[in-house]
Design a protein around this motif. Structure first.
Motif, PDB file in Angstrom:
ATOM      1  N   SER A 335      95.032  42.702 111.907  1.00  9.97           N
ATOM      2  CA  SER A 335      95.987  41.597 111.829  1.00  9.97           C
ATOM      3  C   SER A 335      95.442  40.614 110.794  1.00  9.97           C
ATOM      4  O   SER A 335      94.686  39.686 111.112  1.00  9.97           O
ATOM      5  N   GLU A 336      95.807  40.819 109.550  1.00  9.77           N
ATOM      6  CA  GLU A 336      95.175  40.118 108.444  1.00  9.77           C
ATOM      7  C   GLU A 336      95.834  38.767 108.179  1.00  9.77           C
ATOM      8  O   GLU A 336      97.057  38.610 108.315  1.00  9.77           O
ATOM      9  N   ASP A 337      94.997  37.843 107.764  1.00 10.88           N
ATOM     10  CA  ASP A 337      95.454  36.498 107.431  1.00 10.88           C
ATOM     11  C   ASP A 337      94.393  35.861 106.535  1.00 10.88           C
ATOM     12  O   ASP A 337      93.287  36.392 106.375  1.00 10.88           O
ATOM     13  N   ALA A 338      94.736  34.702 105.970  1.00 14.77           N
ATOM     14  CA  ALA A 338      93.764  33.980 105.147  1.00 14.77           C
ATOM     15  C   ALA A 338      92.773  33.270 106.059  1.00 14.77           C
ATOM     16  O   ALA A 338      93.156  32.375 106.830  1.00 14.77           O
ATOM     17  N   VAL A 339      91.509  33.670 106.016  1.00 13.32           N
ATOM     18  CA  VAL A 339      90.478  33.076 106.870  1.00 13.32           C
ATOM     19  C   VAL A 339      89.289  32.690 106.001  1.00 13.32           C
ATOM     20  O   VAL A 339      89.077  33.242 104.925  1.00 13.32           O
ATOM     21  N   ASN A 340      88.521  31.717 106.508  1.00 17.89           N
ATOM     22  CA  ASN A 340      87.330  31.269 105.806  1.00 17.89           C
ATOM     23  C   ASN A 340      86.111  31.895 106.459  1.00 17.89           C
ATOM     24  O   ASN A 340      85.848  31.666 107.648  1.00 17.89           O
ATOM     25  N   LEU A 341      85.390  32.712 105.696  1.00 18.22           N
ATOM     26  CA  LEU A 341      84.259  33.450 106.252  1.00 18.22           C
ATOM     27  C   LEU A 341      83.158  32.505 106.728  1.00 18.22           C
ATOM     28  O   LEU A 341      82.558  32.717 107.784  1.00 18.22           O
TER      29      LEU A 341
END
Length: 511
Positions: A335-341
């Motif tokens: 379930s991909e999304d823009a995330v901050n590692l």
């Protein structure tokens, strides 16, 4: 224990019912190689093939000898003016007709292996019959032609006939001897009877020519046998490869079926076990917190805490098995999304900080500033980070240090590095700890043994993200785990796209 046993069983599935086929083919291949190494001129295994090739040769060249006989008869009549040679021509054509009839019959009846020797003797008999016709050709003497002209004509015809017979019968062993030994006998008898040096010389030259051509035809015969031997070996090797391929396909099919059944079983059992386990965790937590009233016996309270800790450990194990089975079955969807590692890693450090403090372990952080977001599954990346951090804290001794870095790779991707100064892993055990249920010798001796599924799950999750997992370790120095996300998952800052009406107005203004 049963899971490990079933896993090992899956890896050794072999269809043993087909082994006998493979042994038979191997035996045939060995026999063929031995046949090639012995170098015999005509192995019994190829007598039938050579005879069939000879039959085809006779049928394809059926018109060669009749044309030669007709030309000889016409030349004889022209030189001598006598018609006696026509009788000989009729006899030679009749002998050739018998050979053609025999070849057609053999092809029609399809020569079997048991009848090869019989048919071979028949064809050799036909060659003897043809040889007798050539012997008769040497008997008449043309008085009107002169001795020189008659000898020249006779010698030319016999040498041409010898060459044609050698080329047409080299597939039938010793056929040249059977054909021209009668001719040679007649010439030798005639030369001895007359004592003429020309006749003696002619008989000697013919004998040497016969020996030379017999040697050449023998070499050609052996060359054809060698070709057949190589062809036979190639066919045997192809058959062996086909059997090996079928066995491999069958073993792979059964292994895939067993692996699928294992994954389905693990998924089903995990779901079935989690329902009662959640109830156990809930009731044990209620009892340990004394929501419904205090426990009179402190030992019971200690038991409830043990039940709760064991239940959580078992639930984590079931969740890991369920994740691994979904990954192996190809059912693990991102379930991909823009995330901050960096933010994910920071949150996970806070989750393991309490446990690290209890062991007096320092967690150092080194993050690159202003790193853009990445396109990834947040839950999966949290699981990767927590697994790696938990392993680092678990195997780092009291008073140790864990270093966490988040930064850029040389290719433009992002990486997470977690380094500890624990006991480390021997280099030869790194492939073991990266396999499902695999544990190194240090982990086995540790009091906090895991399931051996954490690192394989991390590796699989990063592979789903097209990333890479690197594990470096040195014994008595420490371990470093590196999770890498590729550059194409990094979301770069892009200028905003202008709306269509403004672009249209700009084009009009330029117009």
């Amino acid at each position: 224990m049963s899971i490990a046993a079933s896993t090992s069983t899956d890896k050794i599935i072999v269809d043993r019912s087909r082994n006998h086929r493979n042994k038979a083919v191997s035996k045939t291949v060995r026999a063929t190689r031995q046949r090639l190494q012995t170098g015999s001129s005509a192995p019994s295994g190829f007598e039938r093939e050579m005879l069939l090739l000879h039959i085809e040769s006779v049928l394809h060249g059926a018109m060669a000898l009749p044309l030669l006989v007709i030309m000889i008869a016409a030349s004889g009549v022209y030189l001598s003016g006598e018609a006696n040679i026509l009788v000989w021509a009729l006899m030679a054509l009749s002998a050739h007709a018998v050979t053609i009839f025999l070849a057609r019959k053999a092809k029609r009846e399809d020569v079997v292996a048991e009848k090869v020797s019989v048919w071979r003797r028949r064809f050799l008999a036909c060659q003897v019959l043809t040889g007798l016709c050539w012997a008769i050709f040497t008997l008449p003497d043309c008085a009107s032609c002169g001795q020189v002209a008659s000898g020249l004509f006779e010698g030319t015809v016999l040498f041409i006939a010898l060459a044609i017979t050698a080329m047409g019968t080299f597939l039938l062993r010793n056929a040249l001897y059977y054909t021209f030994l009668p001719v040679l006998c007649v010439l030798c008898f005639s030369a001895l009877a007359t004592g003429d040096p020309v006749d003696i010389g002619f008989a000697g030259i013919l004998a040497l020519s016969l020996i030379f051509l017999a040697f050449m035809t023998g070499s050609m015969n052996r060359a054809n046998v060698h070709i057949l031997s190589v062809q036979s070996e190639k066919d045997d090797l192809i058959a062996e490869l086909e059997v090996a391929k079928s066995m491999s396909d069958e073993a792979r099919r059964r292994a895939e079926e067993a692996n699928l059944a294992k994954s389905r079983f693990l998924a089903s059992m995990s779901h079935e076990l989690r329902t009662p386990l959640n109830a156990i965790l809930g009731f044990s937590e209620v009892m340990s917190t004394e929501v419904l009233g205090p426990l009179s016996n402190p030992t019971y309270k200690e038991y409830t805490l043990d039940i709760h800790r064991s239940g959580e450990h078992l639930l984590n194990l079931i969740n890991e098995i369920l994740d691994l089975s979904r990954i192996e079955a190809g059912k693990y969807e991102l379930s991909e999304d823009a995330v901050n590692l960096a933010e994910i890693v920071e949150d996970c450090i806070g989750m393991v900080q309490l446990r690290a403090r209890s062991k007096n372990i320092t967690i150092g952080q080194q993050f690159e500033q202003a790193m853009p977001s990445v396109w990834a599954d947040e839950k999966a990346m949290r699981q990767v980070t927590l697994n790696l951090l938990s392993n680092a804290v678990k195997f780092t001794p009291s008073g140790g240090e864990v270093s966490v870095k988040v930064g850029w790779t040389a290719g433009g991707g992002q990486y997470l590095s977690i380094r500890d100064n624990g006991p480390g892993i021997p280099e030869e055990e790194i492939p073991i700890v990266l396999s499902a249920f695999g544990q190194g010798s240090i982990a086995i001796k540790s009091a906090e043994q895991g399931t051996g599924l954490g690192l394989p799950i991390v590796q699989a999750i990063l592979a789903k993200h097209n990333g890479q997992f690197i594990l470096r370790s040195k014994l008595r120095v420490g371990t470093e785990a590196i999770a890498i996300l590729p550059p194409r998952r990094v979301l770069q800052s892009l200028p905003p796209v202008e709306d269509v009406p403004s672009l249209t107005r700009r084009r009009r203004s330029f117009a």
